[in-house]
Design an enzyme around this catalytic site. Sequence first.
Site, mmCIF file in Angstrom:
data_model
loop_
_atom_site.group_PDB
_atom_site.id
_atom_site.type_symbol
_atom_site.label_atom_id
_atom_site.label_comp_id
_atom_site.label_asym_id
_atom_site.label_seq_id
_atom_site.Cartn_x
_atom_site.Cartn_y
_atom_site.Cartn_z
ATOM 1 N N GLU A 45 0.864 -1.188 0.000
ATOM 2 C CA GLU A 45 0.000 0.000 0.000
ATOM 3 C C GLU A 45 0.893 1.227 0.000
ATOM 4 O O GLU A 45 1.946 1.242 0.650
ATOM 5 C CB GLU A 45 -0.899 0.029 1.239
ATOM 6 C CG GLU A 45 -1.728 1.309 1.296
ATOM 7 C CD GLU A 45 -2.837 1.298 2.341
ATOM 8 O OE1 GLU A 45 -2.802 0.453 3.250
ATOM 9 O OE2 GLU A 45 -3.735 2.160 2.239
ATOM 10 N N CYS A 242 -6.619 0.957 2.732
ATOM 11 C CA CYS A 242 -7.633 2.019 2.707
ATOM 12 C C CYS A 242 -7.461 2.930 1.506
ATOM 13 O O CYS A 242 -8.399 3.633 1.120
ATOM 14 C CB CYS A 242 -7.547 2.851 3.973
ATOM 15 S SG CYS A 242 -8.016 1.957 5.446
ATOM 16 N N ASN A 373 -11.924 -3.290 0.171
ATOM 17 C CA ASN A 373 -10.746 -3.537 0.996
ATOM 18 C C ASN A 373 -11.132 -4.065 2.374
ATOM 19 O O ASN A 373 -10.884 -5.208 2.696
ATOM 20 C CB ASN A 373 -9.930 -2.251 1.138
ATOM 21 C CG ASN A 373 -8.901 -2.345 2.239
ATOM 22 O OD1 ASN A 373 -8.162 -3.327 2.300
ATOM 23 N ND2 ASN A 373 -8.865 -1.374 3.133
ATOM 24 N N GLU A 374 -11.778 -3.207 3.126
ATOM 25 C CA GLU A 374 -12.002 -3.534 4.540
ATOM 26 C C GLU A 374 -13.425 -3.114 4.914
ATOM 27 O O GLU A 374 -13.656 -2.516 5.952
ATOM 28 C CB GLU A 374 -10.964 -2.753 5.362
ATOM 29 C CG GLU A 374 -10.738 -3.228 6.741
ATOM 30 C CD GLU A 374 -9.607 -2.470 7.410
ATOM 31 O OE1 GLU A 374 -8.594 -3.080 7.747
ATOM 32 O OE2 GLU A 374 -9.744 -1.246 7.606
HETATM 33 O O1 AHR Z 1 -2.308 -1.414 6.724
HETATM 34 C C1 AHR Z 1 -2.772 -0.167 7.090
HETATM 35 C C2 AHR Z 1 -4.279 -0.066 7.015
HETATM 36 O O2 AHR Z 1 -4.861 -0.948 7.907
HETATM 37 C C3 AHR Z 1 -4.871 -0.454 5.702
HETATM 38 O O3 AHR Z 1 -4.856 0.589 4.818
HETATM 39 C C4 AHR Z 1 -6.269 -0.820 6.061
HETATM 40 O O4 AHR Z 1 -6.805 -1.757 5.184
HETATM 41 C C5 AHR Z 1 -6.155 -1.297 7.480
HETATM 42 O O5 AHR Z 1 -7.068 -0.673 8.283
#
Ligand code: AHR
Length: 652
Positions: A45, A242, A373-374
């Site tokens: 990321e 994120c 993603n999350e």
């Molecule tokens: O790894 C850092 C962050 O942690 C990522 O962007 C997110 O997916 C998670 O909350």
Amino acid sequence: MMTNRVYTLILLLVSSIGVSQTSLQVDVNNEISEISPTMYGIFFEDINFAADGGLYAELVKNRSFEFTLPKMGWIEPEYDRHSLNETSGSSTVIRYSGEKSNKRYLHIQINDDSNYELINEGFRGMGIKKDERYYFSFSAANVKGISALRIELFGNDRVIATSSVNLSKGGWKQYEVSFPAEFTSRKAKLRLKFVGSGSLDIDMISLFPEDTWKKRKRGLRKDIVEYLEAMNPGFIRFPGGCIVEGRTLEQRYQWKKTVGPIADRELLINRWNTEFDHRPTPDYYQSFGIGFYEYFQLSEDLGAEPLPILGCGMACQFNTAELVPMNDLDPYIQDALDLIEFANGSTNTYWGKLRSDMGHPEPFNMKYLGIGNEQWGPEYIKRFKAFNIAIKEKYPEIIIVSGSGPFPDGEYFEYGWEQMRNMNVELVDEHFYRSPEWFRSNSNRYDSYDREGPKVFAGEYAAHSVDSNNTNNWECALSEAAFMTGMERNADVVKMSSYAPLLAHLDAWQWKTNLIWFDNLSVFPTPSYYVQQLYANNSGTHALSIYQDGNVLNGQNGLYASAVKDINKGQLIIKLVNTSKDTQKISFNIQNARVKSNITRIDLIHGDLTAVNSAQNPLNITPNRYNENIDISKDSITLNAQSFTVLTFSLE
Ligand code: AHR
């Protein structure tokens, strides 16, 4: 100071008295499951300056004046833009006419024998190495009265490299020059001077080392990629995190804006720019010099499966949680379909042709695609379903990765999993950032997972130390190693895993903890990095049972173990983690196979759980490798206190 190796040897020598003994049975014929080649991968990321200022070797920050403050990163010592007095030189930010993704350029006016200079500060400075060559390029137009551009790199109070480029009249032209550096500097700057008086327009001012990964022009930082390569990753997940979602939908990652000519890739504020009040990073943007093409290319270079993650019409739920109405979701779904065409489509297709035009006519053979993603909750499930149906209809062979939210348990997690089970999805992404203690006591996490249900992608995890600095200390790494024995034992359920985040610039991080730290000249892997590396390089092809009196080793006496067989190499590999403060002896009963007496042993060890690898002491915790002769049917193995050991036996 006692070195780690000496410490290890002393422990081994004094270890024979009053030491508890554990006997383990390994049945080489009892294959629990195949181990997926994607078992251990990389999560990338652009957080902590991982891309711009990190992996992407560009040294000029804000090279095309596209930051919100267009001159951020640029210094003009002789020029006061608030003064109405004539100065010897000045610059003005101009917008291109018409719709352009690269919206601005700089108009420079030089009066008389000017002292005007334009300095770029780099990403917390520029790392310049003695005797290496640097490749400088820019575009310029409307050159009047200025015959040449002089280029200087300076650092440590001296000029460390110089060059110059003659300019010519007319419209926009590309200029480039390559030159060596005479000295090393960790925090150099770039200075541009103008010969003559007059004016010019200038844009895309860029400086790269020539010695990039695979010597690609304007490529990736070689030293960082080499550490990634050494991880032997089974996949690369990109571009996050994120960052996929954006703080707002407008700021989401849009892969189509990251491909094609570099100068046309539209800059975007990095969502980590403003995320944490305690770590403001106003100069953090995404130039997309590393875009989806480069991610696919890197995956191919490293022999890793590409795993792109796409937004699903939901902005980060920790921020605005903006939603795209279901009626308006089609363009988002189309982005996913088009991405598959970009990666795998023939060169006769629109997106396949773009890939080919960029230099890769052959398909990238993308097999996996993550949607969201999350995300959590019913809105995610609705959107995921819509993507799932559309993708499977057109590309049934693509394996779709779904999410289970940001936590490894609780309401969101249970709901997400239940829904994913109902949909019978292929892979569910789990995220867990937890204490070292959590990792040690959850090594049995996957023992009870449904063998018939969706498979697991442990897509983001890291042990976060409870010390005030949240450091990547030895206790974190050791606890991750213990936890990973449980992933390996459950290789029939866990098909992919990746530590997160991957990279962090020492001077520009937002998030702790991270796997690999770096600065402008060096790379500093953490103890956790070596744990990942040892697992991935010793993953084997089949998980085997390893028992103590018929039970798996899940922390009894602080011990954890997993065993794999590598049918290609004819090896039995046993991983042992001793989290206790005591030296322990292990004897083995290896069933249904004979092993040779010369074994390879790798130890990762430190006596102090709070120990770290740092810029000052980067090799504090690194693996030690030995060859030993041992009759495993009679002799036992001594495990040091607080150690992670990998034993490799050749099968006869
Ligand atoms: O790894 C850092 C962050 O942690 C990522 O962007 C997110 O997916 C998670 O909350």
